[in-house]
Write an enzyme that holds these catalytic residues in place. Structure first.
Site, PDB file in Angstrom:
ATOM      1  N   ARG A 142     -15.844  62.791 -55.593  1.00 25.09           N
ATOM      2  CA  ARG A 142     -15.539  61.813 -54.546  1.00 25.09           C
ATOM      3  C   ARG A 142     -14.178  61.171 -54.735  1.00 25.09           C
ATOM      4  O   ARG A 142     -13.753  60.356 -53.912  1.00 25.09           O
ATOM      5  CB  ARG A 142     -16.612  60.707 -54.527  1.00 25.09           C
ATOM      6  N   TYR A 145     -11.405  60.797 -52.083  1.00 27.50           N
ATOM      7  CA  TYR A 145     -11.613  59.743 -51.080  1.00 27.50           C
ATOM      8  C   TYR A 145     -11.461  58.355 -51.732  1.00 27.50           C
ATOM      9  O   TYR A 145     -10.639  57.548 -51.293  1.00 27.50           O
ATOM     10  CB  TYR A 145     -13.006  59.898 -50.478  1.00 27.50           C
ATOM     11  N   GLU A 147     -10.248  57.344 -54.674  1.00 24.71           N
ATOM     12  CA  GLU A 147      -8.933  57.036 -55.243  1.00 24.71           C
ATOM     13  C   GLU A 147      -7.836  57.137 -54.184  1.00 24.71           C
ATOM     14  O   GLU A 147      -6.821  56.448 -54.274  1.00 24.71           O
ATOM     15  CB  GLU A 147      -8.633  57.959 -56.432  1.00 24.71           C
ATOM     16  N   ASN A 190     -27.450  62.998 -39.758  1.00 22.85           N
ATOM     17  CA  ASN A 190     -28.348  64.064 -40.242  1.00 22.85           C
ATOM     18  C   ASN A 190     -29.791  63.761 -39.859  1.00 22.85           C
ATOM     19  O   ASN A 190     -30.507  64.615 -39.311  1.00 22.85           O
ATOM     20  CB  ASN A 190     -28.280  64.171 -41.774  1.00 22.85           C
ATOM     21  N   PHE A 191     -30.240  62.522 -40.143  1.00 19.67           N
ATOM     22  CA  PHE A 191     -31.648  62.173 -39.902  1.00 19.67           C
ATOM     23  C   PHE A 191     -31.976  62.224 -38.407  1.00 19.67           C
ATOM     24  O   PHE A 191     -33.051  62.653 -38.011  1.00 19.67           O
ATOM     25  CB  PHE A 191     -31.975  60.784 -40.467  1.00 19.67           C
ATOM     26  N   THR A 210     -29.539  52.451 -52.149  1.00 21.29           N
ATOM     27  CA  THR A 210     -29.425  51.575 -50.973  1.00 21.29           C
ATOM     28  C   THR A 210     -28.028  51.668 -50.346  1.00 21.29           C
ATOM     29  O   THR A 210     -27.050  52.019 -50.995  1.00 21.29           O
ATOM     30  CB  THR A 210     -29.677  50.095 -51.336  1.00 21.29           C
ATOM     31  N   ASP A 273     -22.947  59.578 -56.434  1.00 26.29           N
ATOM     32  CA  ASP A 273     -23.505  58.900 -55.252  1.00 26.29           C
ATOM     33  C   ASP A 273     -23.908  57.475 -55.688  1.00 26.29           C
ATOM     34  O   ASP A 273     -24.771  57.311 -56.543  1.00 26.29           O
ATOM     35  CB  ASP A 273     -24.731  59.688 -54.788  1.00 26.29           C
ATOM     36  N   PRO A 274     -23.281  56.425 -55.129  1.00 25.51           N
ATOM     37  CA  PRO A 274     -23.596  55.065 -55.596  1.00 25.51           C
ATOM     38  C   PRO A 274     -25.080  54.722 -55.409  1.00 25.51           C
ATOM     39  O   PRO A 274     -25.684  55.093 -54.400  1.00 25.51           O
ATOM     40  CB  PRO A 274     -22.715  54.171 -54.714  1.00 25.51           C
TER      41      PRO A 274
HETATM   42  P1  NAD Z   1     -14.019  60.507 -38.442  1.00 25.12           P
HETATM   43  O1  NAD Z   1     -13.945  61.722 -39.279  1.00 25.12           O
HETATM   44  O2  NAD Z   1     -14.911  60.504 -37.252  1.00 25.12           O
HETATM   45  O3  NAD Z   1     -12.570  60.080 -37.933  1.00 25.12           O
HETATM   46  C1  NAD Z   1     -11.407  60.313 -38.657  1.00 25.12           C
HETATM   47  C2  NAD Z   1     -10.345  60.819 -37.684  1.00 25.12           C
HETATM   48  O4  NAD Z   1      -9.109  60.986 -38.382  1.00 25.12           O
HETATM   49  C3  NAD Z   1     -10.702  62.162 -37.073  1.00 25.12           C
HETATM   50  O5  NAD Z   1     -10.511  62.133 -35.665  1.00 25.12           O
HETATM   51  C4  NAD Z   1      -9.729  63.137 -37.733  1.00 25.12           C
HETATM   52  O6  NAD Z   1      -9.449  64.243 -36.927  1.00 25.12           O
HETATM   53  C5  NAD Z   1      -8.533  62.228 -37.978  1.00 25.12           C
HETATM   54  N1  NAD Z   1      -7.632  62.663 -39.053  1.00 25.12           N
HETATM   55  C6  NAD Z   1      -7.982  62.968 -40.330  1.00 25.12           C
HETATM   56  N2  NAD Z   1      -6.869  63.326 -41.021  1.00 25.12           N
HETATM   57  C7  NAD Z   1      -5.816  63.221 -40.166  1.00 25.12           C
HETATM   58  C8  NAD Z   1      -4.422  63.441 -40.278  1.00 25.12           C
HETATM   59  N3  NAD Z   1      -3.871  63.869 -41.431  1.00 25.12           N
HETATM   60  N4  NAD Z   1      -3.640  63.212 -39.211  1.00 25.12           N
HETATM   61  C9  NAD Z   1      -4.177  62.796 -38.030  1.00 25.12           C
HETATM   62  N5  NAD Z   1      -5.498  62.579 -37.851  1.00 25.12           N
HETATM   63  C10 NAD Z   1      -6.311  62.801 -38.921  1.00 25.12           C
HETATM   64  O7  NAD Z   1     -14.391  59.312 -39.446  1.00 25.12           O
HETATM   65  P2  NAD Z   1     -14.714  57.780 -39.143  1.00 25.12           P
HETATM   66  O8  NAD Z   1     -16.062  57.506 -39.646  1.00 25.12           O
HETATM   67  O9  NAD Z   1     -14.356  57.445 -37.766  1.00 25.12           O
HETATM   68  O10 NAD Z   1     -13.673  57.056 -40.129  1.00 25.12           O
HETATM   69  C11 NAD Z   1     -12.461  56.499 -39.656  1.00 25.12           C
HETATM   70  C12 NAD Z   1     -11.789  55.717 -40.787  1.00 25.12           C
HETATM   71  O11 NAD Z   1     -12.649  54.667 -41.242  1.00 25.12           O
HETATM   72  C13 NAD Z   1     -11.457  56.567 -42.002  1.00 25.12           C
HETATM   73  O12 NAD Z   1     -10.223  56.142 -42.547  1.00 25.12           O
HETATM   74  C14 NAD Z   1     -12.574  56.239 -42.967  1.00 25.12           C
HETATM   75  O13 NAD Z   1     -12.184  56.417 -44.307  1.00 25.12           O
HETATM   76  C15 NAD Z   1     -12.846  54.784 -42.633  1.00 25.12           C
HETATM   77  N6  NAD Z   1     -14.219  54.395 -43.001  1.00 25.12           N
HETATM   78  C16 NAD Z   1     -15.295  54.809 -42.265  1.00 25.12           C
HETATM   79  C17 NAD Z   1     -16.574  54.425 -42.643  1.00 25.12           C
HETATM   80  C18 NAD Z   1     -17.817  54.808 -41.849  1.00 25.12           C
HETATM   81  O14 NAD Z   1     -18.914  54.430 -42.252  1.00 25.12           O
HETATM   82  N7  NAD Z   1     -17.715  55.486 -40.730  1.00 25.12           N
HETATM   83  C19 NAD Z   1     -16.756  53.643 -43.789  1.00 25.12           C
HETATM   84  C20 NAD Z   1     -15.643  53.279 -44.526  1.00 25.12           C
HETATM   85  C21 NAD Z   1     -14.370  53.639 -44.118  1.00 25.12           C
HETATM   86  N1  UDP Z   2     -28.164  61.061 -47.822  1.00 23.44           N
HETATM   87  C1  UDP Z   2     -29.436  61.615 -47.755  1.00 23.44           C
HETATM   88  N2  UDP Z   2     -29.646  62.629 -46.877  1.00 23.44           N
HETATM   89  C2  UDP Z   2     -28.677  63.109 -46.047  1.00 23.44           C
HETATM   90  C3  UDP Z   2     -27.380  62.526 -46.103  1.00 23.44           C
HETATM   91  C4  UDP Z   2     -27.159  61.502 -47.009  1.00 23.44           C
HETATM   92  O1  UDP Z   2     -30.352  61.212 -48.477  1.00 23.44           O
HETATM   93  O2  UDP Z   2     -28.960  64.032 -45.271  1.00 23.44           O
HETATM   94  C5  UDP Z   2     -27.935  59.938 -48.756  1.00 23.44           C
HETATM   95  C6  UDP Z   2     -26.694  60.062 -49.626  1.00 23.44           C
HETATM   96  O3  UDP Z   2     -26.989  60.789 -50.809  1.00 23.44           O
HETATM   97  C7  UDP Z   2     -26.355  58.605 -49.889  1.00 23.44           C
HETATM   98  C8  UDP Z   2     -26.801  57.897 -48.626  1.00 23.44           C
HETATM   99  O4  UDP Z   2     -27.735  58.778 -47.982  1.00 23.44           O
HETATM  100  O5  UDP Z   2     -27.110  58.112 -50.975  1.00 23.44           O
HETATM  101  C9  UDP Z   2     -25.665  57.580 -47.670  1.00 23.44           C
HETATM  102  O6  UDP Z   2     -24.939  58.775 -47.508  1.00 23.44           O
HETATM  103  P1  UDP Z   2     -23.773  58.952 -46.444  1.00 23.44           P
HETATM  104  O7  UDP Z   2     -23.213  60.332 -46.625  1.00 23.44           O
HETATM  105  O8  UDP Z   2     -24.263  58.544 -45.110  1.00 23.44           O
HETATM  106  O9  UDP Z   2     -22.704  57.845 -46.860  1.00 23.44           O
HETATM  107  P2  UDP Z   2     -22.037  57.452 -48.274  1.00 23.44           P
HETATM  108  O10 UDP Z   2     -22.594  58.313 -49.370  1.00 23.44           O
HETATM  109  O11 UDP Z   2     -20.586  57.691 -48.046  1.00 23.44           O
HETATM  110  O12 UDP Z   2     -22.398  56.031 -48.453  1.00 23.44           O
END
Ligand code: NAD
Ligand code: UDP
Length: 315
Positions: A142, A145, A147, A190-191, A210, A273-274
């Site tokens: 991981r 992402y 780092e 997924n779920f 969690t 996985d946290p």
């Molecule tokens: P996502 O994958 O749906 O969206 C990311 C977008 O960035 C995509 O449209 C992808 O095509 C674009 N992208 C990736 N690399 C690129 C590049 N080099 N140049 C141009 N476009 C690029 O993911 P998301 O869930 O919408 O996440 C958006 C942001 O929020 C990310 O930076 C992610 O790390 C951050 N984030 C999301 C979550 C979450 O739970 N969804 C949690 C923490 C942080």
């Molecule tokens: N997870 C799971 N089944 C899945 C996908 C994820 O049990 O089909 C678990 C995963 O191992 C983690 C949690 O659900 O403990 C959240 O995972 P997700 O990928 O949604 O986000 P993140 O790990 O980035 O918090």
């Protein structure tokens, strides 16, 4: 305002595009579509205040003219995607963030960087306040992402200290809602896909780990508040829902909302996985007057309704 949103065709980015357009702003969305989809911009695409640019943020941000805010959200975000795009994830959060800083400094714009609760790693402090430094494996699977985001934060904090950058960092906790890709690989999509297809839900590990899940509208509202804030230069803010749930409970909520009996199939826990994650949102409350409004069950029901109306059950 004229707002540049990198990752604008992604899940969160496209909702930000809609929100800033709705608020009357001009938006430039930049995306290379590596994990995003043009369909995410279907609601926005007819709007004359939107410009979409297909470009890789690691190669520079092709934006001319004045800019008021840069929201750097481009980055693979699902563990499945960043495992596949590990080098690209490192690049967009390092070189891509440097380009976002350059654009913001050159134009005097505010920069909002999408960081993540992943920077806390396997947390020794619970819940996690912004003052916690985290506990991250710097060389694990991981790390690209975790780092990558930590480097992005370090770069912004340094440029805020040494230069004129108005940089703001948002640490986003697990967010879900309409437009998550069906093949995203994260727990909630997924779920939902599995429940609607009548398949067993894939629980990794024993399901006792969690997370704290935020509905997309709540997150977008917090980001809009941070962007609009007149005096938040250098701010670092957690945005997440303090409602902490086990992944087993999330599976149960989704099965119940979908109207199916819960059937699970256990798989191996991904490495690093946290085991727990929950935000301390005191700062968001005090700085932004922000509080998540959507309970998990309600957000799941809204996401399911969208999913059913736009995708077939087996998608
Ligand atoms: P996502 O994958 O749906 O969206 C990311 C977008 O960035 C995509 O449209 C992808 O095509 C674009 N992208 C990736 N690399 C690129 C590049 N080099 N140049 C141009 N476009 C690029 O993911 P998301 O869930 O919408 O996440 C958006 C942001 O929020 C990310 O930076 C992610 O790390 C951050 N984030 C999301 C979550 C979450 O739970 N969804 C949690 C923490 C942080
Ligand atoms: N997870 C799971 N089944 C899945 C996908 C994820 O049990 O089909 C678990 C995963 O191992 C983690 C949690 O659900 O403990 C959240 O995972 P997700 O990928 O949604 O986000 P993140 O790990 O980035 O918090």
């Amino acid at each position: 305002m004229r707002v540049v949103i990198t990752g604008g065709a992604g899940f969160i980015g496209s909702h930000l595009v809609d929100r800033f357009l709705r608020d009357g702003h001009e938006v430039v969305a930049i995306d290379n579509l590596c994990t995003g989809a043009p369909a995410n911009l279907d609601d926005a695409v007819e709007n004359a205040r939107l410009t979409f640019v297909r470009a890789d943020a690691t190669a520079g941000l092709p934006v001319q003219g004045h800019v008021d805010a840069v929201l750097h959200f481009a980055s693979p975000a699902s563990p499945v995607h960043y495992a596949r795009l590990a080098l690209e994830t490192l690049a967009v959060n390092s070189t891509g963030t440097a380009h976002a800083c350059d654009l913001a400094e050159r134009t005097g714009a505010r920069l909002i960087f999408a960081s993540t609760s992943e920077i806390y790693g396997e947390p020794a402090v619970h819940p996690q306040p912004e003052s916690y430094w985290g506990n991250v494996n710097p060389v694990g699977e991981r790390a690209c992402y975790d780092e990558g985001k930590r480097f992005g934060e370090a770069l912004i904090a340094t440029r805020v200290r040494l230069r004129a950058l108005d940089g703001r960092i948002v640490r986003i906790f697990n967010t879900y809602g309409p437009r998550m890709a069906a093949d995203d690989g994260r727990a909630i999509p997924n779920f939902i896909a599995q429940a609607l297809a009548g398949r067993a839900l894939t629980l990794y590990g024993d399901g006792s780990q969690t997370r704290s899940f935020t509905y997309i509208d709540d997150l977008v509202d917090g980001i809009a508040r941070l962007t609009a804030h007149e005096q938040a230069r250098g701010a670092i803010v957690n945005l997440g829902n303090p409602e902490e749930v086990t992944i087993t409970a999330v599976a149960g909520t989704i099965a119940a909302a979908a109207g199916v009996a819960l059937r699970v199939e256990h798989g191996p826990l991904p490495s690093d996985d946290p085991s727990r994650r929950k935000p301390d949102v005191t700062r968001a409350r005090e700085l932004l007057g922000w509080e998540p409004q959507t309970p998990l069950r309600e957000g799941i029901e809204r996401t399911l309704a969208w999913w059913r109306s736009t995708r077939s059950a087996g998608a």
